[in-house]
Design a protein around this motif. Structure first.
Motif, mmCIF file in Angstrom:
data_model
loop_
_atom_site.group_PDB
_atom_site.id
_atom_site.type_symbol
_atom_site.label_atom_id
_atom_site.label_comp_id
_atom_site.label_asym_id
_atom_site.label_seq_id
_atom_site.Cartn_x
_atom_site.Cartn_y
_atom_site.Cartn_z
ATOM 1 N N GLU A 301 0.861 -1.180 0.000
ATOM 2 C CA GLU A 301 0.000 0.000 0.000
ATOM 3 C C GLU A 301 0.897 1.229 0.000
ATOM 4 O O GLU A 301 1.624 1.495 0.960
ATOM 5 C CB GLU A 301 -0.902 0.001 1.238
ATOM 6 C CG GLU A 301 -1.727 -1.267 1.418
ATOM 7 C CD GLU A 301 -2.855 -1.389 0.407
ATOM 8 O OE1 GLU A 301 -3.024 -0.462 -0.419
ATOM 9 O OE2 GLU A 301 -3.578 -2.389 0.440
ATOM 10 N N VAL A 302 0.851 1.994 -1.096
ATOM 11 C CA VAL A 302 1.779 3.110 -1.289
ATOM 12 C C VAL A 302 1.033 4.411 -1.036
ATOM 13 O O VAL A 302 0.066 4.734 -1.740
ATOM 14 C CB VAL A 302 2.373 3.091 -2.714
ATOM 15 C CG1 VAL A 302 3.450 4.153 -2.841
ATOM 16 C CG2 VAL A 302 2.956 1.724 -3.027
ATOM 17 N N THR A 303 1.493 5.161 -0.051
ATOM 18 C CA THR A 303 0.804 6.389 0.333
ATOM 19 C C THR A 303 1.434 7.637 -0.261
ATOM 20 O O THR A 303 0.834 8.709 -0.213
ATOM 21 C CB THR A 303 0.792 6.530 1.863
ATOM 22 O OG1 THR A 303 2.150 6.530 2.344
ATOM 23 C CG2 THR A 303 0.051 5.353 2.501
ATOM 24 N N ALA A 304 2.635 7.509 -0.803
ATOM 25 C CA ALA A 304 3.342 8.660 -1.389
ATOM 26 C C ALA A 304 4.351 8.120 -2.392
ATOM 27 O O ALA A 304 4.717 6.938 -2.348
ATOM 28 C CB ALA A 304 4.044 9.470 -0.296
ATOM 29 N N ASN A 326 7.590 -9.903 -8.758
ATOM 30 C CA ASN A 326 6.537 -10.701 -8.137
ATOM 31 C C ASN A 326 5.812 -9.995 -7.000
ATOM 32 O O ASN A 326 5.840 -10.432 -5.850
ATOM 33 C CB ASN A 326 7.120 -12.040 -7.639
ATOM 34 C CG ASN A 326 6.042 -13.021 -7.227
ATOM 35 O OD1 ASN A 326 4.935 -12.988 -7.737
ATOM 36 N ND2 ASN A 326 6.378 -13.902 -6.291
ATOM 37 N N GLY A 327 5.135 -8.883 -7.338
ATOM 38 C CA GLY A 327 4.349 -8.215 -6.306
ATOM 39 C C GLY A 327 3.526 -7.087 -6.888
ATOM 40 O O GLY A 327 3.551 -6.814 -8.092
ATOM 41 N N GLN A 328 2.776 -6.420 -6.019
ATOM 42 C CA GLN A 328 1.863 -5.366 -6.447
ATOM 43 C C GLN A 328 2.098 -4.106 -5.614
ATOM 44 O O GLN A 328 2.310 -4.176 -4.404
ATOM 45 C CB GLN A 328 0.414 -5.823 -6.266
ATOM 46 C CG GLN A 328 -0.621 -4.820 -6.733
ATOM 47 C CD GLN A 328 -2.038 -5.294 -6.433
ATOM 48 O OE1 GLN A 328 -2.554 -5.071 -5.346
ATOM 49 N NE2 GLN A 328 -2.653 -5.966 -7.392
ATOM 50 N N PHE A 329 2.057 -2.961 -6.296
ATOM 51 C CA PHE A 329 2.074 -1.662 -5.641
ATOM 52 C C PHE A 329 0.678 -1.052 -5.807
ATOM 53 O O PHE A 329 0.215 -0.869 -6.939
ATOM 54 C CB PHE A 329 3.123 -0.742 -6.260
ATOM 55 C CG PHE A 329 4.539 -1.221 -6.069
ATOM 56 C CD1 PHE A 329 5.283 -0.812 -4.985
ATOM 57 C CD2 PHE A 329 5.118 -2.096 -6.985
ATOM 58 C CE1 PHE A 329 6.593 -1.254 -4.809
ATOM 59 C CE2 PHE A 329 6.417 -2.549 -6.821
ATOM 60 C CZ PHE A 329 7.157 -2.129 -5.726
ATOM 61 N N ASN A 330 0.028 -0.725 -4.718
ATOM 62 C CA ASN A 330 -1.338 -0.212 -4.756
ATOM 63 C C ASN A 330 -1.363 1.192 -4.168
ATOM 64 O O ASN A 330 -1.030 1.398 -2.994
ATOM 65 C CB ASN A 330 -2.275 -1.127 -3.965
ATOM 66 C CG ASN A 330 -3.723 -0.665 -4.052
ATOM 67 O OD1 ASN A 330 -4.276 -0.564 -5.138
ATOM 68 N ND2 ASN A 330 -4.318 -0.383 -2.910
ATOM 69 N N VAL A 331 -1.769 2.161 -4.983
ATOM 70 C CA VAL A 331 -1.745 3.559 -4.565
ATOM 71 C C VAL A 331 -2.939 3.860 -3.670
ATOM 72 O O VAL A 331 -4.087 3.542 -4.003
ATOM 73 C CB VAL A 331 -1.744 4.482 -5.795
ATOM 74 C CG1 VAL A 331 -2.008 5.925 -5.394
ATOM 75 C CG2 VAL A 331 -0.413 4.366 -6.534
ATOM 76 N N ILE A 432 5.391 -7.452 -12.051
ATOM 77 C CA ILE A 432 5.001 -6.379 -11.133
ATOM 78 C C ILE A 432 3.670 -5.789 -11.595
ATOM 79 O O ILE A 432 3.456 -5.565 -12.787
ATOM 80 C CB ILE A 432 6.083 -5.283 -11.094
ATOM 81 C CG1 ILE A 432 7.387 -5.836 -10.515
ATOM 82 C CG2 ILE A 432 5.609 -4.090 -10.283
ATOM 83 C CD1 ILE A 432 7.303 -6.288 -9.099
ATOM 84 N N ASP A 433 2.782 -5.535 -10.657
ATOM 85 C CA ASP A 433 1.501 -4.896 -10.927
ATOM 86 C C ASP A 433 1.493 -3.546 -10.216
ATOM 87 O O ASP A 433 1.586 -3.494 -8.982
ATOM 88 C CB ASP A 433 0.362 -5.782 -10.413
ATOM 89 C CG ASP A 433 -1.014 -5.203 -10.710
ATOM 90 O OD1 ASP A 433 -1.098 -4.206 -11.458
ATOM 91 O OD2 ASP A 433 -2.009 -5.745 -10.198
ATOM 92 N N ILE A 434 1.421 -2.463 -10.993
ATOM 93 C CA ILE A 434 1.381 -1.120 -10.415
ATOM 94 C C ILE A 434 -0.036 -0.578 -10.583
ATOM 95 O O ILE A 434 -0.465 -0.252 -11.689
ATOM 96 C CB ILE A 434 2.409 -0.194 -11.084
ATOM 97 C CG1 ILE A 434 3.824 -0.768 -10.928
ATOM 98 C CG2 ILE A 434 2.343 1.199 -10.480
ATOM 99 C CD1 ILE A 434 4.901 0.046 -11.592
ATOM 100 N N GLN A 435 -0.762 -0.537 -9.481
ATOM 101 C CA GLN A 435 -2.143 -0.059 -9.467
ATOM 102 C C GLN A 435 -2.138 1.431 -9.134
ATOM 103 O O GLN A 435 -2.111 1.823 -7.970
ATOM 104 C CB GLN A 435 -2.947 -0.845 -8.420
ATOM 105 C CG GLN A 435 -3.076 -2.330 -8.695
ATOM 106 C CD GLN A 435 -4.292 -2.646 -9.560
ATOM 107 O OE1 GLN A 435 -5.047 -1.757 -9.956
ATOM 108 N NE2 GLN A 435 -4.479 -3.918 -9.858
#
Length: 765
Positions: A301-304, A326-331, A432-435
């Motif tokens: 969970e990316v807050t900034a 192998n992962g996800q970044f969720n804004v 990588i999944d960048i949401q």
């Protein structure tokens, strides 16, 4: 665990009845006075409560009793010292367990607690029990935490309070109570047992190092029990690590977990996936133990924006292969993602083509900001800022901005921002999944570097950009098997602002990707690129709607191949908008582009739509090489006029200099005018004439002139007015008519008949 059992250690001192010469009236150190023959000490052989015991008269302020033997203090081992005491006569003192802590070479260890809780005696003959627990770790229930610097102790009791009282003391017991602190199955070593405080203030680095060494030596895990551990040094953990507590570190300090190098371990260590990722990336670029960081399928969970150079802090360049996989970044939405927009007046000169000078308000303009203004091409970024000189370095020249004007500088906010590096090479993102969630942009590359890779990944719903190259950090970039999904699908094409990616460097490989509903799929400056097997789709719901470029190719001498793509409701636009003086002089003009084996489709579009658009930004340009071969063009729900055109907004092409252009083997469905070069044009002259005007111009691509006739073959007999056979060969005049798109066949005498003429709009070589 019990060291008396496992290692055969004896902790309990001998009974008093065995002699008082090992019991000291001082600290218990060699040479201190003993109670052997002391007038204030006597052995009692048969007390009703204790059996054999020691009777002691308190005659000084603190009357001490210490065993002179060295009781070992071992990391991870906890000892309970217990004594039973009763008052016999006189004043009633207080009693406590007490000790002397010894270190290497027999030195006294200062700064540690050497007494336990005090118990006040309240009645004669009443048995009181005093006890205390000692060990290396500051654990709950430990009265005397001595750390790893203490090697042994001299243990006993203190009598405090008024003098004159007589007490009896049962034999002192020392037992291993480690099992009260450690779990039954101990395949780990706890950092607290090696002196770690876990209070968030004390530097626990040395304790972590010591505990890790012990764990690694014995094949066990390192266990970080509950607490917050401050590490004010670089720490490398060789043993597998488990975290119940968490660690904190200054930004410039690094934690390298060589046997637990993955995101879940770092997230556990630092208490969050976001902070854990930053510290894991820091370790990735500072240690050679691993070439990749595995996110283990975790969602961050990316807050900034994540400033990756700031996370590393000690490096501005890096050129060794590293992979994040192998992962996800969720804004998570918030104001941190709002782009920073600055307007400033600046001056531009074509003699200094990548510099803005006299920039007002320059301190507020950041590296990586998009530059917009009159005469500024697409995807121009600030590559460097010199506040003292008042100058900005640009990623590319400006085509029509000479003079002074007000520019807009927009710094987008990226989930993964590599822009703080001066140069970064051989960095790869894999699976990588960048949401972006319509809040943030995806990836910002470093200003320079080579072979950035992203493969088998998703960039979803970016607000402004999917991948941005502010300079040449995209040199040799590889984008393979990725999906770019826009947040602007409901908007009309002309209202969209997001761009999936841009490049400035050469040798880019864009392969087997899919992009949906961006303003542009890619804006590609540079040369030597391969664009293979992609599908990009940019339709909207408007009837006869506007369609925008899917690929914008910027540069004249491209050396680029576009092969096997599905180009859907979008077109290829070829420009030279990144030239300070875009007019043609002595540089190469448009050439080096191959478009082969692609599937072009469009639906519900205006008839003036075309899939291949050449747009010169200056005069005098021409096409010196272009190959458009074996493509399939098809329109749905309405025909279009042509598949290609020249956008003359700024200037036309010079048709007199066209050469080496091939349009062959293409198929056309619902296209009003097919094209080819060379075109085989069939012409019939119904009435005898000595001059036949052949008009193949509509079939010639890009509005080209009829410059060359390669062949002319009669179809049947050529005859005169009365049907007499003609056997002469006509000569040819090219570039005829007002548009120079006609060819004339000039016969010796008036003739009629049918011919096939091979006409080119270029010189083939």
């Amino acid at each position: 665990m019990n060291k008396a059992i496992t290692d055969g250690l004896v902790f309990t001192p001998p009974q008093f009845e065995n002699g008082l010469d090992v019991w000291s009236a001082g600290d218990g150190t060699p040479g201190s006075p003993t109670y052997a023959g002391s007038p204030n000490a006597a052995l009692v052989p048969a007390d009703q409560d204790f059996g054999g015991c020691l009777e002691l008269l308190k005659n000084i302020t603190t009357t001490k009793l210490r065993y002179m033997g060295d009781t070992p203090i071992l990391p991870g081992c906890y000892l309970r010292i217990r004594a039973r005491v009763k008052a016999m006569s006189g004043n009633l003192p207080a009693v406590r367990i007490a000790a002397w802590a010894g270190g290497a070479g027999g030195a006294h260890v200062t700064g540690v607690t050497e007494t336990g809780p005090s118990v006040q005696l309240t009645a004669y003959g009443k048995v009181e029990t005093v006890e205390a627990i000692v060990g290396t770790g500051a654990r709950t229930g430990v009265n005397m935490a001595w750390g790893t610097g203490t090697l042994y102790g001299h243990f006993g009791i203190d009598l405090t309070g008024p003098n004159g009282g007589v007490v009896r003391i049962d034999d002192i017991e020392i037992e291993d109570v480690t099992s009260a602190f450690l779990r039954t199955m101990m395949d780990w070593v706890d950092v607290r047992d090696y002196g770690a405080k876990g209070d968030g203030v004390t530097d626990d680095s040395a304790a972590f190092d010591a505990a890790d060494a012990a764990a690694d030596a014995t094949g066990r895990d390192l266990f970080v029990s509950e607490g917050t551990y401050f590490l004010n040094a670089d720490v490398t953990l060789e043993a597998p690590a488990r975290f119940e507590g968490k660690v904190t570190m200054p930004a410039n300090r690094r934690l390298s977990m060589t046997r637990s190098f993955d995101l879940p371990s770092y997230a556990a260590a630092f208490g969050s996936e976001e902070e854990g990722f930053k510290k894991a990336f820091q370790a990735l670029l500072n240690f050679s133990d691993h070439d990749s960081l595995d996110l283990k399928g975790r969602r961050i969970e990316v807050t900034a924006p994540i400033d990756l150079q700031a996370s590393v802090s000690n490096k501005t360049t890096f050129a060794t292969r590293r992979v994040i996989r192998n992962g996800q970044f969720n804004v998570i939405s918030g104001s941190a993602w709002n782009p920073t927009v600055v307007t400033s007046q600046a001056s531009y000169s074509t003699s200094n083509p990548t510099t803005l000078t006299g920039v007002a308000n320059i301190a507020n303009i950041t590296v990586g900001a998009l530059v917009e203004g009159t005469g500024v091409g697409r995807e121009i970024y600030v590559k460097a800022v010199n506040v003292g000189a008042g100058t900005l370095t640009l990623s590319n020249p400006l085509y029509g901005a000479a003079g002074t004007q007000v520019y807009t500088f927009t710094r987008f906010k990226y989930v993964l921002d590599f822009g703080g590096f001066d140069s970064l090479s051989q960095m790869a993102l894999e699976n990588i999944d960048i949401q972006c969630n319509g809040e943030a942009s995806g990836i910002n590359l470093a200003p320079s570097g080579i072979v950035f890779q992203i493969r088998d990944s998703f960039i979803q719903n970016p607000k402004n950009r999917g991948i941005t190259s502010m300079g040449t950090g995209c040199q040799g970039m590889m984008i393979d098997r990725c999906q770019f999904l826009s947040a602007e699908g409901p908007l009309l094409a002309q209202d969209r602002v997001s761009i999936a990616f841009n490049t400035n460097g050469n040798d880019v490989k864009l392969r087997n990707c899919r992009a949906v509903n961006f303003r542009h799929f890619g804006i590609m400056a540079g040369a030597g690129s391969l664009i293979v097997g992609n599908h990009f789709f940019q339709a909207d719901s408007a009837p006869a709607g506007v369609r925008l470029a899917g690929l914008v190719l910027i540069g004249t001498d491209l050396r680029t191949a576009i092969t096997g793509n599905s180009i859907d409701n979008a077109f290829i636009e070829w420009t030279n908008e990144h030239e300070a003086d875009p007019d043609f002089f002595s540089q190469y003009s448009f050439g080096g582009l191959t478009i082969t084996g692609n599937v072009f489709t469009v639906s519900d579009s205006a008839p003036w739509f075309s899939w291949i658009v050449v747009k010169p930004y200056g005069s005098g340009h021409f096409i010196q090489s272009l190959n458009v071969t074996a493509n399939a063009f098809k329109a749905f729900n309405g025909n279009i006029d042509r598949v290609e055109k020249v956008d003359t907004t700024f200037a036309p092409l010079d048709n007199s200099r066209m050469r080496n252009i091939w349009f062959e083997g293409n198929t056309f469905t619902a296209v009003n005018q097919v094209i080819a070069n060379p075109v085989i044009y069939e012409f019939t002259q119904g009435s005898a004439a000595s001059t036949w005007t052949v008009n193949p111009g509509a079939y010639l691509p890009l509005g080209g002139w009829a410059r060359t006739v390669e062949a002319m073959v009669p179809q049947g007999a050529i005859t005169g007015p009365a049907g007499e056979r003609r056997s002469d060969m006509p000569y040819v005049d090219v570039e005829q008519g007002a548009q120079k798109q006609n060819v004339t066949l000039n016969w010796l005498a008036a003739s009629k008949g049918k011919v096939r003429v091979s006409v080119r709009m270029d010189s083939p070589y």
